[in-house]
Design a protein around this motif. Structure first.
Motif, short mmCIF file in Angstrom:
data_model
loop_
_atom_site.label_atom_id
_atom_site.label_comp_id
_atom_site.label_asym_id
_atom_site.label_seq_id
_atom_site.Cartn_x
_atom_site.Cartn_y
_atom_site.Cartn_z
N ALA A 1 -8.08 102.83 34.93
CA ALA A 1 -8.35 103.00 36.35
C ALA A 1 -7.06 103.19 37.14
O ALA A 1 -7.00 103.99 38.08
N ALA A 2 -6.01 102.45 36.77
CA ALA A 2 -4.72 102.56 37.46
C ALA A 2 -4.09 103.93 37.23
O ALA A 2 -3.42 104.48 38.12
N ILE A 3 -4.26 104.48 36.04
CA ILE A 3 -3.77 105.85 35.79
C ILE A 3 -4.56 106.83 36.64
O ILE A 3 -4.00 107.74 37.26
N ALA A 4 -5.89 106.63 36.70
CA ALA A 4 -6.76 107.55 37.41
C ALA A 4 -6.43 107.62 38.90
O ALA A 4 -6.42 108.70 39.50
N ASN A 5 -6.14 106.45 39.51
CA ASN A 5 -5.93 106.44 40.96
C ASN A 5 -4.46 106.61 41.36
O ASN A 5 -4.13 106.54 42.54
N GLY A 6 -3.60 106.81 40.38
CA GLY A 6 -2.20 107.08 40.69
C GLY A 6 -1.33 105.87 40.84
O GLY A 6 -0.30 105.92 41.52
N GLY A 7 -1.69 104.75 40.21
CA GLY A 7 -0.76 103.62 40.15
C GLY A 7 -1.17 102.34 40.82
O GLY A 7 -0.37 101.40 40.88
N VAL A 8 -2.42 102.23 41.32
CA VAL A 8 -2.86 101.01 41.98
C VAL A 8 -3.70 100.19 41.00
O VAL A 8 -4.72 100.68 40.49
N LEU A 9 -3.26 98.97 40.75
CA LEU A 9 -3.97 98.07 39.85
C LEU A 9 -4.79 97.10 40.70
O LEU A 9 -4.24 96.21 41.35
N TYR A 10 -6.10 97.29 40.71
CA TYR A 10 -6.98 96.42 41.50
C TYR A 10 -7.41 95.20 40.69
O TYR A 10 -7.44 95.22 39.46
N GLN A 11 -7.76 94.15 41.40
CA GLN A 11 -8.39 92.98 40.80
C GLN A 11 -9.84 93.34 40.46
O GLN A 11 -10.63 93.64 41.34
N PRO A 12 -10.21 93.36 39.18
CA PRO A 12 -11.61 93.64 38.86
C PRO A 12 -12.53 92.59 39.47
O PRO A 12 -12.22 91.40 39.46
N THR A 13 -13.65 93.02 40.01
CA THR A 13 -14.57 92.09 40.65
C THR A 13 -16.01 92.45 40.31
O THR A 13 -16.33 93.61 40.08
N LEU A 14 -16.85 91.42 40.30
CA LEU A 14 -18.29 91.62 40.10
C LEU A 14 -19.06 91.25 41.36
O LEU A 14 -20.29 91.27 41.34
N LEU A 15 -18.37 90.91 42.43
CA LEU A 15 -19.04 90.51 43.67
C LEU A 15 -18.94 91.61 44.71
O LEU A 15 -17.84 91.99 45.14
N ARG A 16 -20.09 92.12 45.12
CA ARG A 16 -20.11 93.15 46.16
C ARG A 16 -20.33 92.53 47.54
O ARG A 16 -19.62 92.85 48.48
N GLU A 17 -21.33 91.66 47.65
CA GLU A 17 -21.53 90.95 48.90
C GLU A 17 -22.48 89.78 48.70
O GLU A 17 -23.17 89.69 47.68
#
Length: 715
Positions: free
Chosen positions: A566-582
């Motif tokens: 995912a970080a390669i795909a978005n150009g270098g941003v490593l997000y915290q994976p989450t399972l909570l939407r709301e």
């Protein structure tokens, strides 16, 4: 002079006080003399009790608001010990045995958490909660248990001919570590006045029930649930027998509305001693989330219990009730999961493993299990997270012993708890490190003649899967040229590659939970520690270059590899994976909480980092699909795909693991995927799993089912 207080006012006040006093006297006379016997009988035969109204637990839904876990109403048979004890003219223990016999005859099992076996009495394996409760019971009854132990010691000494005047030293504090099950049962027989006429089996039954009742007083738990989720037949039969102190109370249990995501959803169970500090506001007999989403979102799901004050007859029959505090239901948790994609992920994993095994001979090793994770590279939302083999979550407790002993380890969530060598899927890390640290561009070429010759004089001459001639970075990724990345690794050294692996989150826990482990990166220290076990005090060149193609001692989880893609795909941003939407209120009308995407690292902020570095790697991954090691595998999809295969050597004589990472659309990434199949044979062999997920995601009729359709005529 005018008087301040007139006599008429004093007389009026005295008359008023006399009337009030007369009313009280008349009422007291009526209460104590005229109807005294009636109210005395009522007080003796009725009592007020305050009990808990259990709050409804919140539901768990997928991103399209399809309910994954809800609640179902059940009827519990409750045992009110006070009403039972005082409502029986004969032996209470006889009634308990009759009640248990009736319950068993209709196929039910009563609640009994006393961790002592049937005779001969021994302790059974116990949970932390069972051990905590039993130790509390022992401490509460320590004097009586000590006396019983002394009596038993004297009798044993007399039987053995020892001098009874020499007492056996006693421990300072009693616990399950120094009180045997036999000693405890002997105390219970005496304490609960269980006659010697009862058999040892009957004694164990009675002691188990009396122990459950005793815990309610010692620990402050609510009433004793004798049978949970009782059917109409059992309820009607018990009520017909008019057992005193036995009544029916409505409650709820969790209902699983899906057969997938067993490793993720989790389950609910009794609060244990270890969890008391974590949930200080919960009653001690509360049910809480034990694993997965149920555990991680407990504070949203639990709700607040209410209270009701009931008037009960001597037999325990309620005749009046008043709600003191209304319960507040738990909140609904909307997850990021797509239940359709989750189903597809698990089904495609199973079918791909079956196809791989069907192609092998009877004497060949079989593919064992695997995992797949799909993430939205725009915000870190986990769309699917699957692990096989799996298990039926609604039968977890029933099948636990069988599952725990299964050699295929179905209880392991391989997506977060499985550590795998990434193989060639790691080559983008090596490429990025080379672009960043070396005087080297994506256009620079390296010659591949089929073998890496730099350390040939030392007897180390690893091969490539082809003879690529002079090859650039894009094509080296597409064709997975080992020689190219051997050379980069020899120039870079271990630590530079390890640094970029860390930037991509590899070998570091993502924080997703679910028993996640960190894994490890191939560092100089990790190699040195391994080599010292083998008797060497250095790290060899051959080990260093192997790191460049994802071998070495690198061990990453599928969730880490999906986040890396995912970080390669978005150009270098490593997000915290989450399972909570709301999080929403139980009625669904109010959004109570909606988390913002959390960034763990942003490689764009590194000094000297260029967007062109990511562009080169992305184009190389696109080449993997168009003309490289995954060519033709995604033909027919409505979008372009970028990916990287990995064939992972896991030991001499063993079939390699298969690894594949990908994202799509290649020009506007919306989903990133990592697939691992243990002994899958090759990275290309596991691609069907990724394709099935992408087909589901990009199918033309894939709509957001959470949208409310208004003012639309349905035909």
């Amino acid at each position: 002079m005018k008087k301040l207080i007139k006599p008429t006012r004093i007389v009026a006040l005295m008359l008023f006080m006399f009337v009030i006093l007369a009313i009280y006297v008349v009422e007291l006379y009526d209460l104590q003399v005229i109807h005294g016997e009636r109210w005395s009988n009522y007080a003796e035969n009725h009592r007020l009790v305050t009990t808990r109204i259990e709050a409804t637990r919140g539901r768990i839904m997928d991103r399209n608001e399809i309910v994954l876990i809800s609640n179902r109403s059940v009827n519990n048979i409750m045992l009110d010990w006070t009403a039972l004890y005082y409502g029986i003219a004969g032996s209470t223990n006889d009634v308990l045995l009759d009640l248990v016999a009736l319950t068993r005859s209709m196929g039910y099992t009563h609640m009994d958490t006393l961790p002592i076996s049937d005779p001969p009495f021994t302790y059974t394996p116990m949970t932390g909660g069972q051990a905590y409760n039993l130790n509390r019971f022992i401490r509460q009854n320590e004097r009586g248990i000590r006396n019983m132990i002394r009596e038993m010691s004297v009798l044993e000494s007399e039987d053995e001919g020892a001098d009874p005047a020499t007492p056996t030293p006693e421990p300072e504090a009693l616990s399950i570590d120094n009180v045997t099950a036999v000693q405890l049962m002997a105390f219970m027989r005496n304490h609960y006045r269980i006659s010697a006429e009862y058999t040892a089996e009957e004694t164990r039954i009675i002691a188990g029930i009396r122990y459950e009742v005793g815990l309610r007083f010692i620990i402050g738990m609510d009433e004793y649930i004798f049978v949970e989720d009782a059917g109409v037949g059992l309820i009607s039969t018990i009520l017909e027998r008019r057992f005193p102190g036995v009544r029916v109370q409505e409650s709820s249990l969790r209902r699983y509305n899906t057969t997938v995501a067993a490793h993720i959803l989790g389950r609910v169970g009794p609060l244990t001693a270890e969890e008391v500090e974590r949930f200080p506001d919960h009653p001690l007999d509360a049910h809480v989330g034990k694993e997965g989403l149920e555990r991680d979102f407990e504070h949203f799901l639990h709700g607040a219990n209410g209270q009701v004050r009931q008037t009960l007859t001597a037999a325990g029959t309620p005749i009046d009730a008043q709600i003191i505090q209304a319960p507040v239901p738990g909140s609904n948790v909307i997850t990021t999961l797509d239940s359709g994609m989750q189903t597809t992920a698990e089904a495609s994993l199973r079918s791909t493993v079956r196809q791989i095994n069907a192609s092998r001979g009877a004497d060949e090793d079989q593919a064992l299990g695997g995992a797949v994770v799909a993430i939205d590279p725009r915000n870190g939302e986990v769309l699917a997270i699957a692990s096989i083999p799996t298990f039926p979550i609604d039968r977890y407790s029933e099948l636990f012993d069988q599952l725990a002993e299964d050699s295929s380890d179905p209880l392991l969530n391989r997506a977060t708890g499985g550590r795998y060598t990434p193989g060639s899927a790691f080559k983008m890390v090596t490429a990025m490190a080379a672009l960043y640290y070396l005087d080297f561009t994506e256009h620079s070429t390296i010659f591949c003649g089929g073998h890496f010759e730099r350390y040939a004089d030392d007897g180390f001459r690893p091969r490539c899967m082809g003879r690529h001639g002079y090859i650039s970075m894009r094509d080296a990724i597409a064709y997975s040229c080992n020689v190219y990345f051997f050379q980069l690794a020899s120039w870079l050294g271990i630590e530079r590659m390890a640094n970029f692996a860390e930037h991509f989150g590899l070998g570091t826990a993502t924080g997703i939970g679910f028993g996640e482990i960190a894994g490890q990166r191939s560092t100089w220290d990790a190699f040195l520690e391994l080599n010292q076990i083998l008797g060497y005090d250095t790290v060899f060149n051959g080990q260093i270059v192997q790191v460049g193609i994802g071998q070495g001692v690198s061990l990453f989880t599928p969730i880490q590899m999906a986040n890396y893609a995912a970080a390669i795909a978005n150009g270098g941003v490593l997000y915290q994976p989450t399972l909570l939407r709301e999080v929403r209120s139980y009625d669904g009308r109010e959004v109570l909480y909606r988390p913002e995407p959390e960034i763990l690292a942003d490689m764009r902020d590194l000094p000297g980092m260029r967007n062109s570095f990511f562009t080169a790697i992305q184009e190389g991954m696109m080449g993997t699909v168009t003309h490289g090691t995954a060519r033709g595998q995604f033909a027919g999809l409505p979008v372009s795909v970028a990916g990287k295969t990995g064939t992972v050597e896991i030991g001499e004589g063993r079939i390699p693991d298969g690894v594949f990472v990908a994202y799509a659309p290649a020009d506007d990434p919306q989903i990133a995927i990592a697939v691992v199949i243990e002994q899958g044979g090759a990275g290309s062999a596991v691609i069907p799993v990724a394709r099935a997920i992408l087909e589901h995601f990009f199918q033309s009729d894939h709509i957001n089912q959470s949208l409310v359709l208004e003012n639309i005529m349905l035909r």
